[in-house]
Design a protein around this motif. Structure first.
Motif, PDB file in Angstrom:
ATOM      1  N   GLY A  98       0.812  -1.209   0.000  1.00 48.27           N
ATOM      2  CA  GLY A  98       0.000   0.000   0.000  1.00 48.27           C
ATOM      3  C   GLY A  98       0.843   1.255   0.000  1.00 48.27           C
ATOM      4  O   GLY A  98       2.073   1.212  -0.113  1.00 48.27           O
TER       5      GLY A  98
ATOM      6  N   ASP B  27      -1.935   3.491   4.128  1.00 51.16           N
ATOM      7  CA  ASP B  27      -3.308   3.985   3.981  1.00 51.16           C
ATOM      8  C   ASP B  27      -4.297   2.868   4.313  1.00 51.16           C
ATOM      9  O   ASP B  27      -4.174   1.743   3.822  1.00 51.16           O
TER      10      ASP B  27
ATOM     11  N   THR C 123      -7.891   3.129   4.212  1.00 46.82           N
ATOM     12  CA  THR C 123      -9.270   3.411   3.805  1.00 46.82           C
ATOM     13  C   THR C 123     -10.014   2.149   3.409  1.00 46.82           C
ATOM     14  O   THR C 123     -11.116   1.857   3.910  1.00 46.82           O
ATOM     15  N   ALA C 124      -9.438   1.372   2.504  1.00 48.13           N
ATOM     16  CA  ALA C 124     -10.108   0.156   2.032  1.00 48.13           C
ATOM     17  C   ALA C 124     -10.226  -0.876   3.148  1.00 48.13           C
ATOM     18  O   ALA C 124     -11.259  -1.549   3.286  1.00 48.13           O
ATOM     19  N   ALA C 125      -9.190  -1.021   3.964  1.00 43.82           N
ATOM     20  CA  ALA C 125      -9.223  -2.005   5.048  1.00 43.82           C
ATOM     21  C   ALA C 125     -10.292  -1.649   6.081  1.00 43.82           C
ATOM     22  O   ALA C 125     -10.980  -2.528   6.609  1.00 43.82           O
ATOM     23  N   THR C 126     -10.460  -0.367   6.365  1.00 42.60           N
ATOM     24  CA  THR C 126     -11.493   0.057   7.310  1.00 42.60           C
ATOM     25  C   THR C 126     -12.889  -0.235   6.764  1.00 42.60           C
ATOM     26  O   THR C 126     -13.782  -0.674   7.501  1.00 42.60           O
ATOM     27  N   ALA C 127     -13.092   0.007   5.465  1.00 41.25           N
ATOM     28  CA  ALA C 127     -14.390  -0.280   4.845  1.00 41.25           C
ATOM     29  C   ALA C 127     -14.701  -1.774   4.893  1.00 41.25           C
ATOM     30  O   ALA C 127     -15.851  -2.176   5.153  1.00 41.25           O
ATOM     31  N   ARG C 128     -13.696  -2.617   4.651  1.00 42.00           N
ATOM     32  CA  ARG C 128     -13.921  -4.071   4.718  1.00 42.00           C
ATOM     33  C   ARG C 128     -14.301  -4.497   6.137  1.00 42.00           C
ATOM     34  O   ARG C 128     -15.181  -5.342   6.322  1.00 42.00           O
TER      35      ARG C 128
END
Length: 325
Positions: free
Chosen positions: A47, A70, A72-77
């Motif tokens: 990342g 970053d 962002t994507a991991a938090t959304a998952r």
């Protein structure tokens, strides 16, 4: 003849001088240098570097943030996995408690209506029977009244059964399937949480930042080191013992260490002795050790307050004096 008579004295003096030179003690210094076992901080996820709060030369404590990717994507998952788990748990609770209270209230109202209808139908039948005996009404009216009673009793039985069934949980097989689904959703939450946590690198031990390989905003691959960390306990001294003297050194033995500009009374404890000899490394050539067979000895320096070893720093070591020597 008188000169010849003095020749034995000159020869004896020469031999004495040579013997004195031969008996001269060999240099007992062990030459070497400081080396560090570095920790290369990396993450299993790839990342973009979003945070890099350390610089070269900084001191860090165990648990301090070294860098972060970053998230962002991991938090959304993770948020999505938690939402799926919550929905599955609500479904299981619904299966275990049966119908909702509102649905049970409707069935109870229908049951009460059927019971009220039966209470009206029974006296109506009695009256119809009296009227039939007196030939006031025909038997058709009596039959209709009796059919109404049967209908009311049937409705009461139906609603009673529906109410009992509505209060029961779902079938065991359906509940077991939902429980298995919940276990899968929990695993998904655990995995998503791990993926989020693994986007932050913290110092495993206290130490100093020796080098940085990336800057904020740059992309880093999974497993690629972002910085170099050196812990004080990972400092070691690499020393070289002449082959004839190696039997005099043992693991656990303490050595006295000196170096340019270093404080007095530095010591190090031997923790490794090589099994095979090698030629003196060029980096420590001296007028007494050039091209000799030596054995590598590694020693861990004892901690000294307000003093820091530097990898590559030349050092000398000797055996410490023993009592009575």
């Amino acid at each position: 003849m008188r000169g010849l008579s003095r020749l034995p004295y000159f020869v004896g003096a020469l031999l004495a001088c040579q013997l004195a030179a031969c008996d001269k003690q060999a240099d007992e210094r062990l030459l070497g240098y400081v080396e560090g076992d570095y920790i290369y901080a990396a993450l299993p996820e790839n990342g973009r570097i979003a945070d890099l709060p350390v610089r070269r030369g900084d001191r860090v404590e165990a648990g301090d943030l070294l860098f972060a990717l970053d998230a962002t994507a991991a938090t959304a998952r993770l948020d999505g996995a938690k939402a799926d788990l919550a929905e599955a748990e609500r479904t299981l609770a619904d299966l275990q408690t049966g119908e909702r209270p509102e649905e049970l209230a409707i069935i109870e109202a229908q049951l009460e209506s059927a019971r009220a209808s039966l209470m009206l139908s029974e006296p109506r039948v009695k009256r119809r029977r009296e009227l039939v005996k007196n030939n006031i009404v025909g038997t058709e009216d009596l039959d209709a009244a009796e059919a109404s009673i049967l209908e009311d009793r049937g409705r009461i039985a139906e609603y009673t059964a529906r109410l009992a069934a509505g209060r029961l949980p779902a079938r065991a097989e359906k509940i077991a399937a939902q429980e298995a689904a919940i276990a899968g959703f929990r695993d998904a939450v655990t995995e998503a949480q791990w993926s989020l946590d693994e986007r932050r690198a913290v110092a495993p031990v206290a130490g100093s930042i020796e080098d940085l390989y990336y800057r904020p905003g740059e992309e880093v691959g999974a497993g690629q080191a972002v910085l170099q960390l050196l812990a004080p306990e990972n400092i070691k001294l690499k020393l070289y013992v002449p082959e004839p003297s190696i039997s005099g050194y043992k693991v656990g033995e303490t050595l006295a260490v000196t170096c340019d500009g270093c404080p007095a009374n530095l010591t190090a404890k031997i923790d490794f002795i090589a099994a095979q000899a090698e030629y003196t490394p060029p980096v420590i050539y001296s007028d007494t050790s050039r091209a000799k067979l030596v054995f590598l000895v590694e020693a861990r320096p004892q901690p000294v307050a307000d003093f820091q070893w530097h990898p590559g720093q030349p050092v000398e070591a000797r055996k410490t004096a023993t009592p009575g020597s």
